[in-house]
Scaffold this motif. Structure first.
Motif, PDB file in Angstrom:
ATOM      1  N   ILE A 195       0.825  -1.202   0.000  1.00 56.30           N
ATOM      2  CA  ILE A 195       0.000   0.000   0.000  1.00 56.30           C
ATOM      3  C   ILE A 195       0.859   1.251   0.000  1.00 56.30           C
ATOM      4  O   ILE A 195       0.532   2.237  -0.661  1.00 56.30           O
ATOM      5  N   GLU A 196       1.971   1.233   0.689  1.00 58.16           N
ATOM      6  CA  GLU A 196       2.854   2.403   0.709  1.00 58.16           C
ATOM      7  C   GLU A 196       3.365   2.731  -0.692  1.00 58.16           C
ATOM      8  O   GLU A 196       3.501   3.902  -1.058  1.00 58.16           O
ATOM      9  N   GLN A 197       3.623   1.734  -1.487  1.00 58.36           N
ATOM     10  CA  GLN A 197       4.077   1.935  -2.868  1.00 58.36           C
ATOM     11  C   GLN A 197       2.962   2.596  -3.704  1.00 58.36           C
ATOM     12  O   GLN A 197       3.225   3.490  -4.507  1.00 58.36           O
ATOM     13  N   ILE A 198       1.732   2.163  -3.496  1.00 56.79           N
ATOM     14  CA  ILE A 198       0.593   2.761  -4.202  1.00 56.79           C
ATOM     15  C   ILE A 198       0.432   4.216  -3.779  1.00 56.79           C
ATOM     16  O   ILE A 198       0.229   5.101  -4.612  1.00 56.79           O
ATOM     17  N   ARG A 199       0.553   4.484  -2.489  1.00 59.37           N
ATOM     18  CA  ARG A 199       0.434   5.858  -1.962  1.00 59.37           C
ATOM     19  C   ARG A 199       1.439   6.789  -2.612  1.00 59.37           C
ATOM     20  O   ARG A 199       1.117   7.922  -2.970  1.00 59.37           O
ATOM     21  N   GLN A 200       2.662   6.326  -2.775  1.00 62.72           N
ATOM     22  CA  GLN A 200       3.705   7.164  -3.364  1.00 62.72           C
ATOM     23  C   GLN A 200       3.411   7.478  -4.828  1.00 62.72           C
ATOM     24  O   GLN A 200       3.690   8.573  -5.310  1.00 62.72           O
ATOM     25  N   ARG A 201       2.841   6.532  -5.533  1.00 59.13           N
ATOM     26  CA  ARG A 201       2.552   6.702  -6.958  1.00 59.13           C
ATOM     27  C   ARG A 201       1.399   7.693  -7.195  1.00 59.13           C
ATOM     28  O   ARG A 201       1.372   8.381  -8.211  1.00 59.13           O
ATOM     29  N   TYR A 202       0.453   7.764  -6.256  1.00 56.38           N
ATOM     30  CA  TYR A 202      -0.715   8.618  -6.425  1.00 56.38           C
ATOM     31  C   TYR A 202      -0.811   9.667  -5.324  1.00 56.38           C
ATOM     32  O   TYR A 202      -1.892   9.940  -4.802  1.00 56.38           O
ATOM     33  N   GLU A 203       0.298  10.276  -4.994  1.00 51.24           N
ATOM     34  CA  GLU A 203       0.350  11.267  -3.922  1.00 51.24           C
ATOM     35  C   GLU A 203      -0.638  12.408  -4.181  1.00 51.24           C
ATOM     36  O   GLU A 203      -0.757  12.905  -5.298  1.00 51.24           O
ATOM     37  N   GLY A 204      -1.375  12.774  -3.143  1.00 48.57           N
ATOM     38  CA  GLY A 204      -2.326  13.867  -3.232  1.00 48.57           C
ATOM     39  C   GLY A 204      -3.713  13.463  -3.716  1.00 48.57           C
ATOM     40  O   GLY A 204      -4.564  14.319  -3.922  1.00 48.57           O
ATOM     41  N   GLU A 205      -3.942  12.160  -3.889  1.00 44.35           N
ATOM     42  CA  GLU A 205      -5.238  11.683  -4.351  1.00 44.35           C
ATOM     43  C   GLU A 205      -5.860  10.743  -3.324  1.00 44.35           C
ATOM     44  O   GLU A 205      -5.181  10.222  -2.455  1.00 44.35           O
ATOM     45  N   TRP A 206      -7.159  10.530  -3.455  1.00 46.23           N
ATOM     46  CA  TRP A 206      -7.882   9.559  -2.633  1.00 46.23           C
ATOM     47  C   TRP A 206      -7.799   8.211  -3.327  1.00 46.23           C
ATOM     48  O   TRP A 206      -8.002   8.121  -4.548  1.00 46.23           O
ATOM     49  N   LEU A 207      -7.482   7.169  -2.578  1.00 51.53           N
ATOM     50  CA  LEU A 207      -7.279   5.836  -3.148  1.00 51.53           C
ATOM     51  C   LEU A 207      -8.341   4.864  -2.662  1.00 51.53           C
ATOM     52  O   LEU A 207      -8.749   4.900  -1.506  1.00 51.53           O
ATOM     53  N   LEU A 208      -8.744   3.983  -3.555  1.00 53.63           N
ATOM     54  CA  LEU A 208      -9.664   2.897  -3.241  1.00 53.63           C
ATOM     55  C   LEU A 208      -8.905   1.605  -3.519  1.00 53.63           C
ATOM     56  O   LEU A 208      -8.520   1.336  -4.656  1.00 53.63           O
ATOM     57  N   PHE A 241      -8.841   9.043  -7.008  1.00 55.11           N
ATOM     58  CA  PHE A 241      -9.780  10.136  -7.207  1.00 55.11           C
ATOM     59  C   PHE A 241      -9.236  11.432  -6.607  1.00 55.11           C
ATOM     60  O   PHE A 241      -8.572  11.400  -5.583  1.00 55.11           O
ATOM     61  N   PRO A 242      -9.558  12.577  -7.209  1.00 52.20           N
ATOM     62  CA  PRO A 242      -9.126  13.845  -6.631  1.00 52.20           C
ATOM     63  C   PRO A 242     -10.001  14.266  -5.447  1.00 52.20           C
ATOM     64  O   PRO A 242      -9.598  15.103  -4.647  1.00 52.20           O
ATOM     65  N   ASP A 243     -11.182  13.647  -5.337  1.00 57.92           N
ATOM     66  CA  ASP A 243     -12.162  14.054  -4.345  1.00 57.92           C
ATOM     67  C   ASP A 243     -12.568  12.886  -3.450  1.00 57.92           C
ATOM     68  O   ASP A 243     -12.829  11.779  -3.942  1.00 57.92           O
ATOM     69  N   VAL A 284     -10.182   2.946   1.886  1.00 58.94           N
ATOM     70  CA  VAL A 284     -10.177   4.269   1.282  1.00 58.94           C
ATOM     71  C   VAL A 284      -9.242   5.137   2.111  1.00 58.94           C
ATOM     72  O   VAL A 284      -9.380   5.217   3.328  1.00 58.94           O
ATOM     73  N   LEU A 285      -8.277   5.770   1.452  1.00 62.27           N
ATOM     74  CA  LEU A 285      -7.327   6.604   2.170  1.00 62.27           C
ATOM     75  C   LEU A 285      -6.849   7.742   1.308  1.00 62.27           C
ATOM     76  O   LEU A 285      -6.930   7.688   0.080  1.00 62.27           O
ATOM     77  N   PHE A 286      -6.332   8.779   1.955  1.00 70.39           N
ATOM     78  CA  PHE A 286      -5.750   9.911   1.256  1.00 70.39           C
ATOM     79  C   PHE A 286      -4.248   9.697   1.186  1.00 70.39           C
ATOM     80  O   PHE A 286      -3.597   9.440   2.202  1.00 70.39           O
ATOM     81  N   ALA A 287      -3.693   9.806   0.000  1.00 65.87           N
ATOM     82  CA  ALA A 287      -2.255   9.586  -0.196  1.00 65.87           C
ATOM     83  C   ALA A 287      -1.521  10.922  -0.148  1.00 65.87           C
ATOM     84  O   ALA A 287      -1.014  11.415  -1.143  1.00 65.87           O
ATOM     85  N   GLY A 288      -1.511  11.494   1.000  1.00 69.03           N
ATOM     86  CA  GLY A 288      -0.835  12.771   1.173  1.00 69.03           C
ATOM     87  C   GLY A 288      -0.762  13.103   2.644  1.00 69.03           C
ATOM     88  O   GLY A 288      -1.150  12.300   3.497  1.00 69.03           O
ATOM     89  N   PRO A 289      -0.295  14.280   2.943  1.00 66.47           N
ATOM     90  CA  PRO A 289      -0.185  14.657   4.349  1.00 66.47           C
ATOM     91  C   PRO A 289      -1.565  14.777   4.984  1.00 66.47           C
ATOM     92  O   PRO A 289      -2.485  15.331   4.375  1.00 66.47           O
TER      93      PRO A 289
END
Length: 83
Positions: free
Chosen positions: A9-22, A43-45, A62-67
């Motif tokens: 999951i951390e690898q996915i977070r880094q690839r889509y930083e600043g977006e919401w992930l499902l 998703f951006p939202d 569902v998580l936000f890939a950012g601060p």
């Protein structure tokens, strides 16, 4: 089309930083937290990400890939213990 494999999951977070992930969770760490999964959407939202969960069977994350705390802000964590 190739087979989709779970990834950290951390690898996915880094690839889509600043977006919401499902993410469909495929494994958990020793603390029971999602460790690996398959990205189902980004998703951006936040609302769009949660709406997308309605059409999915099974456990998703569902998580936000950012601060989580905006730059310039501080958080105070309080721990209360009863003896």
């Amino acid at each position: 089309m190739g087979e989709i494999h779970p990834e950290p999951i951390e690898q996915i977070r880094q690839r889509y930083e600043g977006e919401w992930l499902l993410i469909k969770v495929t494994s958990y760490d020793e603390n029971g937290l999602p460790k690996e999964g398959i990205l189902l959407g980004h998703f951006p939202d936040r609302k769009e990400a949660w709406e997308a969960t309605e059409s999915i069977d099974g456990e998703v994350y569902v998580l936000f890939a950012g601060p989580t705390i905006p730059e310039g802000w501080e958080a105070v964590l309080n721990d209360w213990v009863s003896l």
